[in-house]
Design a protein around this motif. Sequence first.
Motif, PDB file in Angstrom:
ATOM      1  N   THR A 249       0.829  -1.207   0.000  1.00 44.06           N
ATOM      2  CA  THR A 249       0.000   0.000   0.000  1.00 44.06           C
ATOM      3  C   THR A 249       0.862   1.254   0.000  1.00 44.06           C
ATOM      4  O   THR A 249       0.585   2.217  -0.727  1.00 44.06           O
ATOM      5  CB  THR A 249      -0.930  -0.011   1.226  1.00 44.06           C
ATOM      6  OG1 THR A 249      -1.730  -1.202   1.179  1.00 44.06           O
ATOM      7  CG2 THR A 249      -1.829   1.204   1.254  1.00 44.06           C
ATOM      8  N   MET A 250       1.905   1.268   0.812  1.00 48.28           N
ATOM      9  CA  MET A 250       2.802   2.416   0.846  1.00 48.28           C
ATOM     10  C   MET A 250       3.536   2.585  -0.486  1.00 48.28           C
ATOM     11  O   MET A 250       3.768   3.716  -0.934  1.00 48.28           O
ATOM     12  CB  MET A 250       3.823   2.287   1.989  1.00 48.28           C
ATOM     13  CG  MET A 250       3.207   2.387   3.378  1.00 48.28           C
ATOM     14  SD  MET A 250       2.416   3.974   3.661  1.00 48.28           S
ATOM     15  CE  MET A 250       0.703   3.524   3.624  1.00 48.28           C
ATOM     16  N   ALA A 251       3.886   1.477  -1.134  1.00 47.47           N
ATOM     17  CA  ALA A 251       4.539   1.562  -2.439  1.00 47.47           C
ATOM     18  C   ALA A 251       3.594   2.180  -3.473  1.00 47.47           C
ATOM     19  O   ALA A 251       4.012   3.008  -4.287  1.00 47.47           O
ATOM     20  CB  ALA A 251       4.993   0.180  -2.891  1.00 47.47           C
ATOM     21  N   ALA A 252       2.327   1.785  -3.429  1.00 46.77           N
ATOM     22  CA  ALA A 252       1.349   2.359  -4.359  1.00 46.77           C
ATOM     23  C   ALA A 252       1.177   3.854  -4.097  1.00 46.77           C
ATOM     24  O   ALA A 252       1.090   4.649  -5.040  1.00 46.77           O
ATOM     25  CB  ALA A 252       0.012   1.627  -4.230  1.00 46.77           C
ATOM     26  N   ALA A 253       1.151   4.244  -2.841  1.00 43.93           N
ATOM     27  CA  ALA A 253       1.023   5.675  -2.496  1.00 43.93           C
ATOM     28  C   ALA A 253       2.252   6.445  -2.971  1.00 43.93           C
ATOM     29  O   ALA A 253       2.133   7.564  -3.513  1.00 43.93           O
ATOM     30  CB  ALA A 253       0.823   5.846  -0.997  1.00 43.93           C
ATOM     31  N   LEU A 254       3.432   5.877  -2.783  1.00 42.84           N
ATOM     32  CA  LEU A 254       4.660   6.511  -3.256  1.00 42.84           C
ATOM     33  C   LEU A 254       4.645   6.641  -4.770  1.00 42.84           C
ATOM     34  O   LEU A 254       5.003   7.689  -5.323  1.00 42.84           O
ATOM     35  CB  LEU A 254       5.888   5.729  -2.787  1.00 42.84           C
ATOM     36  CG  LEU A 254       7.233   6.227  -3.307  1.00 42.84           C
ATOM     37  CD1 LEU A 254       7.529   7.624  -2.769  1.00 42.84           C
ATOM     38  CD2 LEU A 254       8.331   5.252  -2.938  1.00 42.84           C
ATOM     39  N   GLY A 255       4.242   5.579  -5.435  1.00 45.94           N
ATOM     40  CA  GLY A 255       4.162   5.616  -6.895  1.00 45.94           C
ATOM     41  C   GLY A 255       3.204   6.695  -7.373  1.00 45.94           C
ATOM     42  O   GLY A 255       3.495   7.402  -8.346  1.00 45.94           O
ATOM     43  N   ALA A 256       2.064   6.835  -6.710  1.00 50.66           N
ATOM     44  CA  ALA A 256       1.103   7.871  -7.078  1.00 50.66           C
ATOM     45  C   ALA A 256       1.685   9.263  -6.868  1.00 50.66           C
ATOM     46  O   ALA A 256       1.511  10.154  -7.707  1.00 50.66           O
ATOM     47  CB  ALA A 256      -0.182   7.700  -6.258  1.00 50.66           C
ATOM     48  N   ALA A 257       2.394   9.454  -5.764  1.00 53.78           N
ATOM     49  CA  ALA A 257       3.012  10.757  -5.495  1.00 53.78           C
ATOM     50  C   ALA A 257       4.076  11.088  -6.551  1.00 53.78           C
ATOM     51  O   ALA A 257       4.140  12.221  -7.043  1.00 53.78           O
ATOM     52  CB  ALA A 257       3.628  10.766  -4.096  1.00 53.78           C
ATOM     53  N   VAL A 258       4.889  10.109  -6.895  1.00 52.36           N
ATOM     54  CA  VAL A 258       5.922  10.327  -7.920  1.00 52.36           C
ATOM     55  C   VAL A 258       5.267  10.637  -9.254  1.00 52.36           C
ATOM     56  O   VAL A 258       5.702  11.533  -9.992  1.00 52.36           O
ATOM     57  CB  VAL A 258       6.840   9.090  -8.027  1.00 52.36           C
ATOM     58  CG1 VAL A 258       7.735   9.160  -9.257  1.00 52.36           C
ATOM     59  CG2 VAL A 258       7.679   8.951  -6.762  1.00 52.36           C
ATOM     60  N   PHE A 259       4.198   9.925  -9.578  1.00 54.11           N
ATOM     61  CA  PHE A 259       3.484  10.166 -10.835  1.00 54.11           C
ATOM     62  C   PHE A 259       2.956  11.588 -10.905  1.00 54.11           C
ATOM     63  O   PHE A 259       3.096  12.277 -11.922  1.00 54.11           O
ATOM     64  CB  PHE A 259       2.334   9.155 -10.971  1.00 54.11           C
ATOM     65  CG  PHE A 259       1.521   9.348 -12.216  1.00 54.11           C
ATOM     66  CD1 PHE A 259       1.993   8.926 -13.441  1.00 54.11           C
ATOM     67  CD2 PHE A 259       0.277   9.947 -12.155  1.00 54.11           C
ATOM     68  CE1 PHE A 259       1.257   9.090 -14.596  1.00 54.11           C
ATOM     69  CE2 PHE A 259      -0.478  10.124 -13.304  1.00 54.11           C
ATOM     70  CZ  PHE A 259       0.012   9.691 -14.533  1.00 54.11           C
ATOM     71  N   VAL A 260       2.365  12.058  -9.805  1.00 53.91           N
ATOM     72  CA  VAL A 260       1.802  13.418  -9.778  1.00 53.91           C
ATOM     73  C   VAL A 260       2.921  14.456  -9.925  1.00 53.91           C
ATOM     74  O   VAL A 260       2.780  15.439 -10.673  1.00 53.91           O
ATOM     75  CB  VAL A 260       0.997  13.657  -8.474  1.00 53.91           C
ATOM     76  CG1 VAL A 260       0.676  15.120  -8.279  1.00 53.91           C
ATOM     77  CG2 VAL A 260      -0.262  12.819  -8.496  1.00 53.91           C
ATOM     78  N   VAL A 261       4.023  14.243  -9.242  1.00 55.70           N
ATOM     79  CA  VAL A 261       5.129  15.207  -9.311  1.00 55.70           C
ATOM     80  C   VAL A 261       5.750  15.235 -10.713  1.00 55.70           C
ATOM     81  O   VAL A 261       6.048  16.311 -11.241  1.00 55.70           O
ATOM     82  CB  VAL A 261       6.198  14.881  -8.237  1.00 55.70           C
ATOM     83  CG1 VAL A 261       7.473  15.671  -8.477  1.00 55.70           C
ATOM     84  CG2 VAL A 261       5.648  15.129  -6.854  1.00 55.70           C
TER      85      VAL A 261
END
Length: 107
Positions: free
Chosen positions: A93-105
């Motif tokens: 779950t944390m990896a998915a959240a990190l991936g989403a944050a990186v995608f947005v940035v």
Amino acid sequence: MIPIWDEGLQNERTRLAWVRTAAVQAVGGLGAGGVALRAGVPPVAVAPFVLSAASGALLLARTGVRYRRVQRALHEGSPLDVRVDAVIAWLGTMAAALGAAVFVVLR
């Protein structure tokens, strides 16, 4: 002393919940990684989504083992230990959240 074991289907329902969680994590990670790649995000930034998908696949592979362990513990009245699975689910779950944050940035 009240016995822990009940003739209901609690363990079966819990197993199905873990299967749903693992499947959503695996498929969601793959889908999000595919979307990120098609959007032009560098492949290295897709790694968190791959980790999320891998953790979901690992959880899915462990469902049978976990089910048998819980059944045995319930019948014997021994304590349960599901920390490993909880940590795997949390990491995914944390990896998915990190991936989403990186995608947005990066977008």
